[in-house]
Write a protein that holds these residues in place. Structure first.
Motif, PDB file in Angstrom:
ATOM      1  N   GLY A  53       0.788  -1.226   0.000  1.00 51.70           N
ATOM      2  CA  GLY A  53       0.000   0.000   0.000  1.00 51.70           C
ATOM      3  C   GLY A  53       0.818   1.274   0.000  1.00 51.70           C
ATOM      4  N   THR A  54       2.130   1.150  -0.197  1.00 52.68           N
ATOM      5  CA  THR A  54       3.016   2.314  -0.155  1.00 52.68           C
ATOM      6  C   THR A  54       3.858   2.448  -1.420  1.00 52.68           C
ATOM      7  N   GLY A  55       3.415   1.820  -2.519  1.00 54.42           N
ATOM      8  CA  GLY A  55       4.198   1.901  -3.747  1.00 54.42           C
ATOM      9  C   GLY A  55       5.523   1.174  -3.605  1.00 54.42           C
ATOM     10  N   PHE A  56       6.565   1.768  -4.170  1.00 57.54           N
ATOM     11  CA  PHE A  56       7.859   1.074  -4.152  1.00 57.54           C
ATOM     12  C   PHE A  56       8.489   1.013  -2.764  1.00 57.54           C
ATOM     13  N   GLU A 190       0.407   5.256  -5.848  1.00 58.38           N
ATOM     14  CA  GLU A 190       0.040   4.584  -4.602  1.00 58.38           C
ATOM     15  C   GLU A 190       0.789   5.190  -3.417  1.00 58.38           C
ATOM     16  N   LEU A 191       2.057   5.503  -3.623  1.00 64.37           N
ATOM     17  CA  LEU A 191       2.848   6.155  -2.584  1.00 64.37           C
ATOM     18  C   LEU A 191       2.258   7.517  -2.223  1.00 64.37           C
ATOM     19  N   GLY A 192       1.887   8.287  -3.243  1.00 68.07           N
ATOM     20  CA  GLY A 192       1.283   9.594  -3.001  1.00 68.07           C
ATOM     21  C   GLY A 192      -0.020   9.492  -2.231  1.00 68.07           C
ATOM     22  N   GLN A 193      -0.819   8.464  -2.539  1.00 63.64           N
ATOM     23  CA  GLN A 193      -2.083   8.259  -1.830  1.00 63.64           C
ATOM     24  C   GLN A 193      -1.829   7.898  -0.366  1.00 63.64           C
ATOM     25  N   ALA A 194      -0.797   7.100  -0.107  1.00 62.16           N
ATOM     26  CA  ALA A 194      -0.446   6.746   1.274  1.00 62.16           C
ATOM     27  C   ALA A 194      -0.010   7.974   2.059  1.00 62.16           C
ATOM     28  N   LEU A 195       0.645   8.906   1.380  1.00 60.60           N
ATOM     29  CA  LEU A 195       1.030  10.168   2.025  1.00 60.60           C
ATOM     30  C   LEU A 195      -0.220  11.008   2.311  1.00 60.60           C
ATOM     31  N   HIS A 196      -1.130  11.052   1.338  1.00 60.35           N
ATOM     32  CA  HIS A 196      -2.363  11.841   1.455  1.00 60.35           C
ATOM     33  C   HIS A 196      -3.235  11.363   2.620  1.00 60.35           C
ATOM     34  N   THR A 197      -3.329  10.048   2.796  1.00 63.39           N
ATOM     35  CA  THR A 197      -4.195   9.499   3.840  1.00 63.39           C
ATOM     36  C   THR A 197      -3.533   9.484   5.218  1.00 63.39           C
ATOM     37  N   GLY A 198      -2.227   9.702   5.265  1.00 63.61           N
ATOM     38  CA  GLY A 198      -1.504   9.637   6.532  1.00 63.61           C
ATOM     39  C   GLY A 198      -0.971   8.250   6.847  1.00 63.61           C
ATOM     40  N   LYS A 199      -1.283   7.286   5.987  1.00 67.04           N
ATOM     41  CA  LYS A 199      -0.829   5.910   6.187  1.00 67.04           C
ATOM     42  C   LYS A 199       0.701   5.822   6.233  1.00 67.04           C
ATOM     43  N   LEU A 200       1.337   6.583   5.357  1.00 67.91           N
ATOM     44  CA  LEU A 200       2.797   6.555   5.266  1.00 67.91           C
ATOM     45  C   LEU A 200       3.454   7.025   6.559  1.00 67.91           C
TER      46      LEU A 200
END
Length: 234
Positions: A53-56, A190-200
């Motif tokens: 869920g975090t891209g690469f 996918e990485l950008g989305q994880a940053l957007h949601t706070g998951k990262l």
């Protein structure tokens, strides 16, 4: 005690980003196994606590797991946040559109780091042989994307520079249009989305480090220099 610093730089030309990480991680692991090196400092990434869920960055997760299984070493995985120089990817967009746009933006919190602060942390860890930290987060500054846009805009003479958050599908379409391989493009979105949601950021938030020396205002000077140099070259 012999020590080694290990890192795997992103390579967006690779057809499978995570397989690329796994391949190089195995090369490192074999070299460590066959050597007398017992102190390892590995440049990983924030978000590496998640298997997917975090891209690469899931490649960093797998690398950490592999390194964790190597016996008779003292391992520290460095987990830096968003590199300042990633902001340079937006130079062309700013010139063409007058704004920044990505999957993340607006009031999303951006935790950012300078390579100088990463280098300082790595140098410190390579000299530590007792009470070794297994994980060390590295960060230089934290602002919202809107605040980053305001600071960069002021540095380059666009006082009303905005940072917009766009739907994933629109961003993916734009990235694919640049010619980036589909696997890399999907990982990036996918990485950008994880940053957007706070998951990262979720594990980083629980283990916040002391901030480094290089603030976004400091980096904005370098950003402006590169922005203006590229502008004058066209």
């Amino acid at each position: 005690m012999d020590s080694a610093f290990c890192m795997i730089p992103p390579d967006y030309s690779q057809p499978d980003q995570v397989e690329y990480y796994a391949r190089l991680a195995n090369v490192y692991a074999e070299a460590i196994h066959s050597s007398a090196i017992s102190r390892i400092v590995h440049l990983s990434s924030y978000g590496a606590h998640l298997p997917s869920g975090t891209g690469f960055i899931s490649g960093s997760y797998r690398t950490e797991k592999l390194f964790n299984g190597i016996p008779n070493i003292q391992l520290t995985s460095l987990r830096p946040t968003y590199f300042y120089y990633n902001l340079l990817h937006f130079v062309g967009m700013i010139k063409q559109t007058g704004f920044i746009a990505a999957v993340y933006g607006g009031e999303d919190k951006l935790s950012m780091v300078s390579p100088l602060d990463i280098a300082s942390a790595a140098a410190e860890e390579l000299q530590v042989t007792e009470n070794v930290s297994h994980i060390r987060y590295i960060n230089s500054d934290e602002r919202t994307c809107n605040e980053v846009a305001q600071i960069l805009g002021k540095a380059i003479g666009i006082d009303d520079l905005k940072w917009l958050a766009l739907p994933q599908e629109k961003v993916l379409e734009s990235v694919l249009a640049t010619g980036m391989p589909e696997n890399a493009a999907r990982n990036l979105v996918e990485l950008g989305q994880a940053l957007h949601t706070g998951k990262l950021n979720e594990d980083y938030v629980l283990h916040k480090p002391s901030f480094g020396r290089v603030k976004i205002e400091d980096y904005a000077i370098e950003f402006a220099r590169i922005f203006k140099a590229e502008k004058s070259a066209h």
